[in-house]
Design an enzyme around this catalytic site. Structure first.
Site, PDB file in Angstrom:
ATOM      1  CB  THR A 146      -0.934  -0.030   1.231  1.00 45.53           C
ATOM      2  OG1 THR A 146      -1.779  -1.174   1.098  1.00 45.53           O
ATOM      3  CG2 THR A 146      -1.787   1.215   1.340  1.00 45.53           C
ATOM      4  CB  SER A 176       2.620  -8.135   1.786  1.00 44.34           C
ATOM      5  OG  SER A 176       1.275  -8.215   2.222  1.00 44.34           O
ATOM      6  CB  THR A 236       0.361  -3.555   6.314  1.00 47.25           C
ATOM      7  OG1 THR A 236      -0.893  -3.419   5.636  1.00 47.25           O
ATOM      8  CG2 THR A 236       1.106  -2.244   6.304  1.00 47.25           C
ATOM      9  CG  ASP A 237      -2.843  -7.301   3.603  1.00 52.10           C
ATOM     10  OD1 ASP A 237      -3.209  -6.436   4.414  1.00 52.10           O
ATOM     11  OD2 ASP A 237      -3.323  -7.401   2.466  1.00 52.10           O
TER      12      ASP A 237
HETATM   13  N1  DGL Z   1      -2.859  -4.704   1.530  1.00 50.14           N
HETATM   14  C1  DGL Z   1      -1.651  -4.561   0.772  1.00 50.14           C
HETATM   15  C2  DGL Z   1      -0.548  -5.526   1.158  1.00 50.14           C
HETATM   16  O1  DGL Z   1      -0.454  -6.036   2.233  1.00 50.14           O
HETATM   17  C3  DGL Z   1      -1.912  -4.665  -0.662  1.00 50.14           C
HETATM   18  C4  DGL Z   1      -1.981  -3.411  -1.394  1.00 50.14           C
HETATM   19  C5  DGL Z   1      -1.238  -3.490  -2.721  1.00 50.14           C
HETATM   20  O2  DGL Z   1      -1.842  -3.918  -3.711  1.00 50.14           O
HETATM   21  O3  DGL Z   1      -0.079  -3.156  -2.725  1.00 50.14           O
HETATM   22  O4  DGL Z   1       0.297  -5.765   0.391  1.00 50.14           O
END
Ligand code: DGL
Length: 365
Positions: free
Chosen positions: A43, A80, A114-115
């Site tokens: 993100t 991620s 961050t996920d």
């Molecule tokens: N929520 C984001 C992650 O953890 C995904 C966002 C993205 O597409 O970069 O990677």
């Protein structure tokens, strides 16, 4: 007489002043620490109409060159969860190589979505064999959102990586002015900025306007003290995490083993309880030679390792050799979150199949 001692005092004061000026001059001209950004996406880069590159991330931080001599490279630019285990190995090898080749490199900052950030950070914590800081940074709001906090988090990540006090603390996670240990931190909220928390133990430190402040250390084995060598690992074995819930079917565990899992981590209820037919599934996995590690789904607390040798009798019955071997392969995650126990088990299985050795690792890392 009085005149002579006044003169002596004046000379002394002048000498002290000259020394102080020389010291502060030396400090002012000492080169700033060199810190390298390795951008992987997430993100923090996910701008509408096109992701920010590593170079654009560097340019997004006003005042960065007051703290560091920055370098950067683009490793990936994905969410991620899209990073593969092969990329984890590659990323860790890259960071190890950078530190090996450049004694002047003070630290590395890695951006991540961050996920699954806490998983990537813990993998690096177990495999980057240097005590120079590796700081993993992300953001909850993307660059096209009002209140994007990515540039601020990143600048804080650079400050932490540049700070000599960050050495030897293992891989660090910096978001929202807080420093957490990769081993301990969890994303606790789907959306809020203060999502990264260390339940039970609290932050390692904070990044304030004036300076980086630490309050405690992680005393478990990590980074420079790790026994895992990513250059010797071609592939990580399959290890799956299976959640315990009311009436859970054990055939999910059987299926994981039939699909090649060499290890299973159970995210157990409470202090590691299973439900439904999971104990049959666990016995199936153990009989097939898999290692089963029991953790807790609660988010904090530990599932204690068995002390001493496998007992000769259990539940009033004498155990056969086969039953004792099965018993021996059932281990405990101690206080590691199930997703992190899975990472440690994958790495452990690249070194040994001996359950006692693997349990030792869970007590040391
Ligand atoms: N929520 C984001 C992650 O953890 C995904 C966002 C993205 O597409 O970069 O990677």
């Amino acid at each position: 007489m009085r005149l002579r001692s006044a003169l002596r005092l004046t000379l002394l004061a002048a000498a002290v002043l000259a020394t102080a000026t020389a010291v502060s001059f030396a400090q002012d001209t000492a080169p700033l620490p060199k810190v390298r950004l390795i951008a992987t996406g997430g993100t923090i880069s996910n701008r509408d109409g096109g992701r920010l590159t590593a170079e654009e991330l560097i340019k997004s931080m006003p005042g960065l060159d007051r703290y560091v001599r920055p370098e950067y490279e683009q490793f990936a630019n994905v969410a991620s969860g899209s990073l593969t285990l092969e990329q984890w190995l590659e990323l860790s090898r890259r960071i190890n190589q950078l530190f090996k080749d450049d004694a002047d490199l003070a630290g590395v900052v890695v951006t991540s979505g961050t996920d699954t950030l806490e998983e990537t950070a813990y993998f690096l914590d177990l495999t980057v064999k240097f005590d120079r800081p590796v700081v993993v940074v992300g953001s909850m709001r993307n660059p096209s959102t009002l209140g994007y906090e990515g540039a601020a988090n990143l600048l804080e990540g650079f400050r932490v990586a540049a700070d000599p006090a960050s050495r030897g603390k293992g891989v660090l996670v910096v978001l929202n002015d807080e420093i957490n240990a990769a081993r301990e931190v969890t994303k606790t909220d789907a959306l809020r900025l203060q999502t990264f928390q260390t339940r039970g133990y609290g932050v390692l430190g904070v990044v304030d306007r004036d300076r980086v402040v630490y309050y405690r250390d992680v005393i478990r084995r990590h980074t420079a003290a790790s026994e895992f060598d990513v250059f010797a690992i071609k592939e990580l074995p399959r290890v799956d995490v299976i959640l315990a819930y009311q009436g859970a079917p054990g055939d999910l565990i059987e299926s994981a083993v039939d699909h090649g899992a060499k290890g299973i981590v159970i995210a157990g209820a409470g202090a590691g309880a299973t439900s439904g037919t999971q104990s049959e599934g666990i016995n199936y996995a153990l009989d097939k030679g898999a290692i089963v590690v029991i953790g807790t789904r609660t988010g904090s607390g530990r599932v204690a390792a068995r002390r001493g040798p496998v007992p000769a009798r259990f539940g009033g019955q004498t155990l056969t050799d086969e039953q004792r071997a099965r018993f021996a392969r059932r281990l405990s995650a101690e206080d590691l979150a199930p997703v992190k126990a899975r990472i440690l088990l994958m790495l452990a299985l690249t070194k040994t199949q001996d359950p006692a050795e693997i349990q030792r690792m869970f007590e040391e890392y």
